[in-house]
Scaffold this motif. Sequence first.
Motif, PDB file in Angstrom:
ATOM      1  N   LYS A   2       0.590  -1.533  -0.176  1.00 53.74           N
ATOM      2  CA  LYS A   2       0.166   0.143  -0.535  1.00 53.74           C
ATOM      3  C   LYS A   2       0.728   1.582  -0.432  1.00 53.74           C
ATOM      4  O   LYS A   2       2.052   1.802   0.556  1.00 53.74           O
ATOM      5  N   LEU A   3       0.067   2.350  -0.903  1.00 56.34           N
ATOM      6  CA  LEU A   3       0.823   3.669  -0.801  1.00 56.34           C
ATOM      7  C   LEU A   3      -0.157   4.732  -0.311  1.00 56.34           C
ATOM      8  O   LEU A   3      -0.909   5.060  -0.995  1.00 56.34           O
ATOM      9  N   PHE A   4       0.979   4.855   0.820  1.00 59.75           N
ATOM     10  CA  PHE A   4       0.457   6.654   0.897  1.00 59.75           C
ATOM     11  C   PHE A   4       0.467   7.446  -0.085  1.00 59.75           C
ATOM     12  O   PHE A   4       1.980   7.744  -0.098  1.00 59.75           O
ATOM     13  N   TYR A   5       0.022   8.188  -0.754  1.00 60.38           N
ATOM     14  CA  TYR A   5       0.189   8.997  -1.956  1.00 60.38           C
ATOM     15  C   TYR A   5      -1.234  10.476  -2.249  1.00 60.38           C
ATOM     16  O   TYR A   5      -0.969  10.654  -1.514  1.00 60.38           O
ATOM     17  N   ALA A   6      -0.061  11.366  -3.221  1.00 59.81           N
ATOM     18  CA  ALA A   6      -0.372  12.039  -3.338  1.00 59.81           C
ATOM     19  C   ALA A   6      -0.237  12.304  -4.969  1.00 59.81           C
ATOM     20  O   ALA A   6       0.640  12.711  -5.395  1.00 59.81           O
ATOM     21  N   ALA A  33      -3.569  10.269   0.594  1.00 59.33           N
ATOM     22  CA  ALA A  33      -3.614  11.037   1.730  1.00 59.33           C
ATOM     23  C   ALA A  33      -3.389  12.600   1.621  1.00 59.33           C
ATOM     24  O   ALA A  33      -2.860  13.094   0.825  1.00 59.33           O
ATOM     25  N   ALA A  34      -3.553  13.092   2.650  1.00 58.92           N
ATOM     26  CA  ALA A  34      -3.107  14.712   2.561  1.00 58.92           C
ATOM     27  C   ALA A  34      -2.329  15.693   3.746  1.00 58.92           C
ATOM     28  O   ALA A  34      -1.910  15.706   4.429  1.00 58.92           O
ATOM     29  N   THR A  43      -3.071   9.761   9.700  1.00 62.11           N
ATOM     30  CA  THR A  43      -3.028   8.717   9.045  1.00 62.11           C
ATOM     31  C   THR A  43      -1.589   7.942   9.020  1.00 62.11           C
ATOM     32  O   THR A  43      -0.489   6.654   8.938  1.00 62.11           O
ATOM     33  N   ILE A  44      -1.439   9.167   7.608  1.00 63.69           N
ATOM     34  CA  ILE A  44       0.354   8.828   7.626  1.00 63.69           C
ATOM     35  C   ILE A  44       1.341   9.244   8.770  1.00 63.69           C
ATOM     36  O   ILE A  44       2.826   8.205   9.048  1.00 63.69           O
ATOM     37  N   ARG A  45       1.094   9.593  10.142  1.00 64.32           N
ATOM     38  CA  ARG A  45       2.392   9.875  10.925  1.00 64.32           C
ATOM     39  C   ARG A  45       2.064   8.404  11.450  1.00 64.32           C
ATOM     40  O   ARG A  45       3.669   8.357  12.488  1.00 64.32           O
ATOM     41  N   LEU A  50       7.833  11.551   9.888  1.00 66.41           N
ATOM     42  CA  LEU A  50       7.881  12.174   9.142  1.00 66.41           C
ATOM     43  C   LEU A  50       6.235  13.380   8.181  1.00 66.41           C
ATOM     44  O   LEU A  50       6.170  14.322   7.756  1.00 66.41           O
ATOM     45  N   GLY A  51       5.690  12.128   7.975  1.00 68.53           N
ATOM     46  CA  GLY A  51       4.252  12.623   7.948  1.00 68.53           C
ATOM     47  C   GLY A  51       4.550  12.588   6.202  1.00 68.53           C
ATOM     48  O   GLY A  51       3.583  13.923   5.934  1.00 68.53           O
ATOM     49  N   GLN A  52       4.990  12.087   5.501  1.00 70.88           N
ATOM     50  CA  GLN A  52       5.467  12.657   3.766  1.00 70.88           C
ATOM     51  C   GLN A  52       4.617  11.179   3.473  1.00 70.88           C
ATOM     52  O   GLN A  52       4.910  10.375   3.919  1.00 70.88           O
ATOM     53  N   VAL A  53       4.203  11.796   2.120  1.00 70.42           N
ATOM     54  CA  VAL A  53       4.131  10.388   0.689  1.00 70.42           C
ATOM     55  C   VAL A  53       5.834  11.362  -0.041  1.00 70.42           C
ATOM     56  O   VAL A  53       5.789  12.218  -0.254  1.00 70.42           O
ATOM     57  N   PRO A  54       5.863  10.000  -0.156  1.00 66.26           N
ATOM     58  CA  PRO A  54       5.405   8.092  -0.670  1.00 66.26           C
ATOM     59  C   PRO A  54       5.817   7.821   0.935  1.00 66.26           C
ATOM     60  O   PRO A  54       7.330   7.854   1.477  1.00 66.26           O
ATOM     61  N   THR A  55       4.956   7.212   1.048  1.00 63.00           N
ATOM     62  CA  THR A  55       4.927   5.712   2.657  1.00 63.00           C
ATOM     63  C   THR A  55       4.508   4.565   1.601  1.00 63.00           C
ATOM     64  O   THR A  55       3.222   4.737   1.690  1.00 63.00           O
TER      65      THR A  55
END
Length: 201
Positions: A2-6, A33-34, A43-45, A50-55
């Motif tokens: 799964k990829l957190f993305y913008a 992700a926002a 959610t990313i954190r 760091l709360g960054q995309v991509p994760t």
Amino acid sequence: MKLFYAKASPFVRKVLVAAHELGLADRIELLPAAAHPINRDATIRAENPLGQVPTLILDDGTALADSRVICEYLDHLGQGGLFPAAGPARWAALTAQSTGDGLLDAALLCVYETRVRQEGERSAGWVTGQREKIGDALARIDAAAGEFGERVDIATITYGCALGYLDLRLPDLGWRKRAPAAAAWYARFGERPSMQATRPD
């Protein structure tokens, strides 16, 4: 996986282009992700401090952060070759990736300065300094572009995503006039299916 993305993130695009080139795109579930430098996405954190995309979340729950790490992981998983083996070619590719990533960092800082910071907090000098970094990186890419040919590796993927991001967020820069060799190369590279499939607009 799964990829957190913008969608507009050039670093996410870099990961997705690599995934397409390696035949792995259909194995990645995209999680919108926002990510934001101030209003950070909890959610990313929870996966990446760091709360960054991509994760990227692996099937065993391991979280991988940063496009450089994720791209190298995908290359290993897909037995690709986007990263040359140890030796001069590898160091050259990694250095080129760093140049492209640095261009993107500077472009993002320009965007944040004008879109996120309040008008009274903005610094024209800061934006000028970041644009100078972009100009210097463009000059380096332009000097090398005549040798790219049909290469597809982490260097050219990073450069392609960087130039695409300039089109998206800093069109006033007019980078093609400043880097005609890079523009000619990008006209071809940007037509690759992986680049077309990941267009942010």
